[in-house]
Design a protein around this motif. Structure first.
Motif, mmCIF file in Angstrom:
data_model
loop_
_atom_site.group_PDB
_atom_site.id
_atom_site.type_symbol
_atom_site.label_atom_id
_atom_site.label_comp_id
_atom_site.label_asym_id
_atom_site.label_seq_id
_atom_site.Cartn_x
_atom_site.Cartn_y
_atom_site.Cartn_z
ATOM 1 N N LEU A 92 0.853 -1.201 0.000
ATOM 2 C CA LEU A 92 0.000 0.000 0.000
ATOM 3 C C LEU A 92 0.882 1.242 0.000
ATOM 4 N N PRO A 93 1.615 1.475 -1.085
ATOM 5 C CA PRO A 93 2.596 2.569 -1.083
ATOM 6 C C PRO A 93 1.980 3.951 -0.826
ATOM 7 N N SER A 94 0.699 4.110 -1.089
ATOM 8 C CA SER A 94 0.087 5.427 -0.857
ATOM 9 C C SER A 94 -0.318 5.647 0.598
ATOM 10 N N ALA A 95 -0.169 4.631 1.428
ATOM 11 C CA ALA A 95 -0.583 4.739 2.833
ATOM 12 C C ALA A 95 0.351 5.652 3.613
ATOM 13 N N VAL B 13 -4.130 4.449 9.368
ATOM 14 C CA VAL B 13 -3.593 4.651 8.031
ATOM 15 C C VAL B 13 -4.451 5.659 7.259
ATOM 16 N N ARG B 14 -3.763 6.613 6.633
ATOM 17 C CA ARG B 14 -4.489 7.574 5.799
ATOM 18 C C ARG B 14 -4.193 7.285 4.335
ATOM 19 N N ILE B 15 -5.237 7.263 3.552
ATOM 20 C CA ILE B 15 -5.049 7.128 2.108
ATOM 21 C C ILE B 15 -5.714 8.335 1.468
ATOM 22 N N ARG B 16 -4.875 9.288 1.071
ATOM 23 C CA ARG B 16 -5.413 10.554 0.576
ATOM 24 C C ARG B 16 -6.303 10.350 -0.642
ATOM 25 N N GLY B 17 -7.433 11.061 -0.626
ATOM 26 C CA GLY B 17 -8.363 10.973 -1.753
ATOM 27 C C GLY B 17 -9.292 9.764 -1.696
ATOM 28 N N GLU C 135 -16.759 4.402 1.928
ATOM 29 C CA GLU C 135 -17.137 3.831 0.629
ATOM 30 C C GLU C 135 -16.289 2.597 0.312
ATOM 31 N N LEU C 136 -15.006 2.705 0.630
ATOM 32 C CA LEU C 136 -14.108 1.583 0.357
ATOM 33 C C LEU C 136 -14.551 0.317 1.082
ATOM 34 N N ARG C 137 -15.040 0.506 2.294
ATOM 35 C CA ARG C 137 -15.395 -0.651 3.113
ATOM 36 C C ARG C 137 -16.547 -1.440 2.508
ATOM 37 N N GLN C 138 -17.398 -0.736 1.743
ATOM 38 C CA GLN C 138 -18.515 -1.431 1.100
ATOM 39 C C GLN C 138 -18.037 -2.484 0.099
ATOM 40 N N HIS C 139 -16.844 -2.252 -0.432
ATOM 41 C CA HIS C 139 -16.307 -3.213 -1.402
ATOM 42 C C HIS C 139 -15.379 -4.243 -0.768
ATOM 43 N N GLU D 140 -2.556 -7.656 1.614
ATOM 44 C CA GLU D 140 -2.568 -7.888 0.160
ATOM 45 C C GLU D 140 -3.997 -7.763 -0.394
ATOM 46 N N ARG D 141 -4.945 -8.386 0.306
ATOM 47 C CA ARG D 141 -6.343 -8.269 -0.126
ATOM 48 C C ARG D 141 -6.793 -6.811 -0.112
ATOM 49 N N LEU D 142 -6.366 -6.096 0.926
ATOM 50 C CA LEU D 142 -6.712 -4.679 1.031
ATOM 51 C C LEU D 142 -6.148 -3.894 -0.152
ATOM 52 N N SER D 143 -4.949 -4.226 -0.543
ATOM 53 C CA SER D 143 -4.331 -3.520 -1.679
ATOM 54 C C SER D 143 -5.104 -3.794 -2.976
ATOM 55 N N HIS D 144 -5.577 -5.032 -3.136
ATOM 56 C CA HIS D 144 -6.415 -5.336 -4.307
ATOM 57 C C HIS D 144 -7.710 -4.534 -4.252
ATOM 58 N N CYS D 145 -8.283 -4.455 -3.059
ATOM 59 C CA CYS D 145 -9.546 -3.731 -2.876
ATOM 60 C C CYS D 145 -9.368 -2.252 -3.243
ATOM 61 N N ILE D 146 -8.266 -1.668 -2.782
ATOM 62 C CA ILE D 146 -8.042 -0.243 -3.030
ATOM 63 C C ILE D 146 -7.756 0.018 -4.513
ATOM 64 N N SER D 147 -7.017 -0.884 -5.146
ATOM 65 C CA SER D 147 -6.683 -0.643 -6.565
ATOM 66 C C SER D 147 -7.667 -1.359 -7.493
#
Lengths: 408, 408
Positions: free
Chosen positions: A331-334, A347-351, A356-360, A401-408
């Motif tokens: 999660l390089p943007s974290a 953890v902050r992920i700007r933008g 909303e992310l949690r719904q996915h 890793e799953r979180l990174s897939h979810c975010i991207s």
């Protein structure tokens, strides 16, 4: 891992990784040392602990706990300054009943432990939040709000804060006490992570521990050597309580032993303890958990508690490093400050709106807690809380890793 | 008898007889069956009960408790209608937090359990008392007060009331529910003595159980044959709760097992339970006593709880008769209704201010609780509460004799 929905509060299926949980790992729950402690307690005779207990808690248990704390906090703790509770939530609930009435104002940190907000809501209180930064609660902001409001209490998690991981500097601790005395409010310091530091002790023995360790994003990798496990962080509010009538330090066996015991303690000035002991609840029911106290007593005096804490610190320290490495890689943007203790990464992920992310997230068989949960005013929308205490190292890596897939 | 002031709530020296206490006898605290239950629980594996527990309480424990209650109450009890608490005081405190705010009105009985009054005071509530008579709370007086006040809850001890020993008739139970539904208040029924009846079961299975047994002064000697121990009194509010959203029945292991366990249960309609489970306290701390629940679970399923209750009923029944006989012989001016269960005699001595009397009691190495303690409006000045559960038969006789010297 026992995941039976009939027993535990948090349900987790085996192919799902919920990094949002704040529970200890099932595999680290110390059933064997509790079995031994239980046998000892019954052999010695548990009869008196089956009666209505003394309101303040069993005196012998308080002496043993005071001795343990004296060793751990490196300063004499008096058994008379301790009150035995059924955990810090229960103590917070009791103090809220005694110190506030519906319509009163209380101060919390922004962000704060979200379930404390629920307890305050049950009591019909107005909640005002004070921002925190790398050195904990912002004392200037607090001072500003004190011009507008007269809070009955301020709820703070000064060390390895839930969720941010930040630790309040010594300077600010002293300032906070000064303000509490001037404006007559109670500092309710939730210090349940105090005994779980993973840093070098010298890191904590300065006024602004965070200064050295502020790391954002990839930079945080520079500082992660916590080999020395003997150290404890800054002087807790518990140790200021001796001299101030404006402090109640809450602590618990939930993080250092087992949550299911429902056992904790409050460390406070005799005047505060007197108010607690005046509660009708205690006069009626007596001490809050005499039977369990008798069992845990054996485990405190045998040295097993100390050994258990050492094991937890080694294990959690290692998991913290694993999560840190995984986040940096995947999660390089974290952005985050590397925690020095406790259970959580904030953890902050700007933008990114984390609600909303949690719904996915469920589609990716992963979960976390969205930042807004920890805000008294709908803020913190770009943050998420991740716990490194509940899962094994492999599961942590898989979860990130799953979180990174979810975010991207 | 362990009288160490470091452990227990009530301190008693060996040459002093405090007939005012409401505790079980130390010698009747079931340490041996608890030791066995504890061993079993650890052998089976207690790991899941060391985690944060399910808010409602461990599901398997609730099933076991529901089965036990189904047998005892002679009517199907559903595990889903049970919430595991840390005793009835704690449940009362929790319900008070959830159903009231400072300034609200609550109704209590006159006389009532004095420490409930302390809990209501902590919550800043206005307390209105409703008189009771031989058939329990006076429904007509309640109806009158409902014209003036809108209470949030009514606190009643319907069976073997503390302190009066009176039991609410079935007719009045039904009337009370009707009024609660009409005026939208919660009946908080403290039913902790329900499982400790000492009368013939047929005595209880009529609408007005007290009618047959009203005895004053020397006349009460006519009725004291409680040989059959299988019976239970009237349908408890617990069994009405299935169909009414206006009832919370509180119960506890404190009187039938051991107070130091801090374990009890609430039986209520799903709607009431939902409100309880919404509490921030539970969301934060999880189930109220998972570890102790796991141990007591074994003792419920083994049949040891049932055996323990049978032992208590035999012992207390015998002590009740001894106290009855002693009062008749040594306090001829005493007026009272012979209790059919519970822990207490509620004795009136006309012309005697019991608060003043108590000031002299210590000289005679005896004590009791003065009537005014149990009144929300400074009444009951000629009454005293005497407990027959804590002391042995010889001590009860000696205590009543000392009391007679004190009075004369």
């Amino acid at each position: 891992m026992n995941t039976n929905k009939n027993i535990v509060q948090t349900i987790c299926s085996t192919d799902f990784i919920d990094l949002g949980m704040g529970n200890p790992d099932f595999n680290l729950l110390p059933d064997e040392i509790l079995r031994l402690a239980s046998e000892k307690a019954f052999t010695k005779g548990i009869n008196a602990s089956l009666q209505y207990g003394r309101e303040q808690g069993n005196g012998y248990f308080r002496v043993a706990l005071a001795d343990f704390l004296t060793g751990s906090l490196d300063k004499k703790v008096d058994a008379d300054s301790l009150f035995i509770s059924t955990g810090s939530s229960s103590a917070l609930n009791l103090l809220t009943t005694l110190y506030t009435k519906a319509g009163d104002t209380v101060f919390v940190e922004e962000p704060t432990y979200f379930l404390a907000l629920r307890i305050f809501a049950d009591h019909g209180l107005r909640v005002i939040s004070i921002p925190i930064d790398e050195e904990g609660l912002n004392a200037d902001a607090l001072e500003d709000e004190l011009k507008k409001y007269q809070p009955k209490l301020l709820y703070t998690i000064p060390t390895f804060q839930n969720p941010s991981g930040h630790t309040l500097s010594l300077e600010r601790r002293e300032k906070l006490i000064e303000l509490a005395e001037k404006h007559d409010f109670l500092i309710v310091a939730d210090e349940v992570y105090h005994l779980l530091p993973y840093g070098n002790p010298t890191d904590f023995k300065e006024n602004s521990p965070s200064k050295k360790h502020i790391q954002e994003g990839r930079k945080s990798h520079q500082k992660n050597s916590f080999e020395n496990l003997s150290g404890l962080p800054l002087k807790p509010f518990a140790l200021f309580a001796k001299d101030s009538t404006q402090i109640a330090s809450l602590n618990s066996f939930s993080k250092i032993l087992a949550p299911g015991l429902r056992l904790g303690w409050v460390q406070a000035h005799p005047k505060v303890l007197k108010k607690i002991m005046s509660a009708g609840l205690l006069d009626s029911g007596g001490g809050m958990n005499p039977f369990t106290s008798a069992i845990v007593h054996e485990l405190v005096t045998s040295g097993d508690l100390e050994k258990n804490i050492a094991l937890l610190r080694r294990t959690y320290h290692s998991r913290l490093n694993v999560m840190d490495k995984a986040i940096k890689e995947m999660l390089p943007s974290a952005e985050y400050t590397l925690p020095q203790g406790g259970f959580f990464f904030w953890v902050r992920i700007r933008g990114q709106n984390t609600t909303e992310l949690r719904q996915h997230a469920k589609e990716f068989k992963v979960d976390f807690r969205q930042g807004v949960l920890f805000s008294a005013n709908q803020g913190m929308t770009e943050y998420m809380r991740l716990c490194f205490a509940f899962y094994s190292e492999d599961e942590i890596i898989e979860g990130v890793e799953r979180l990174s897939h979810c975010i991207s």
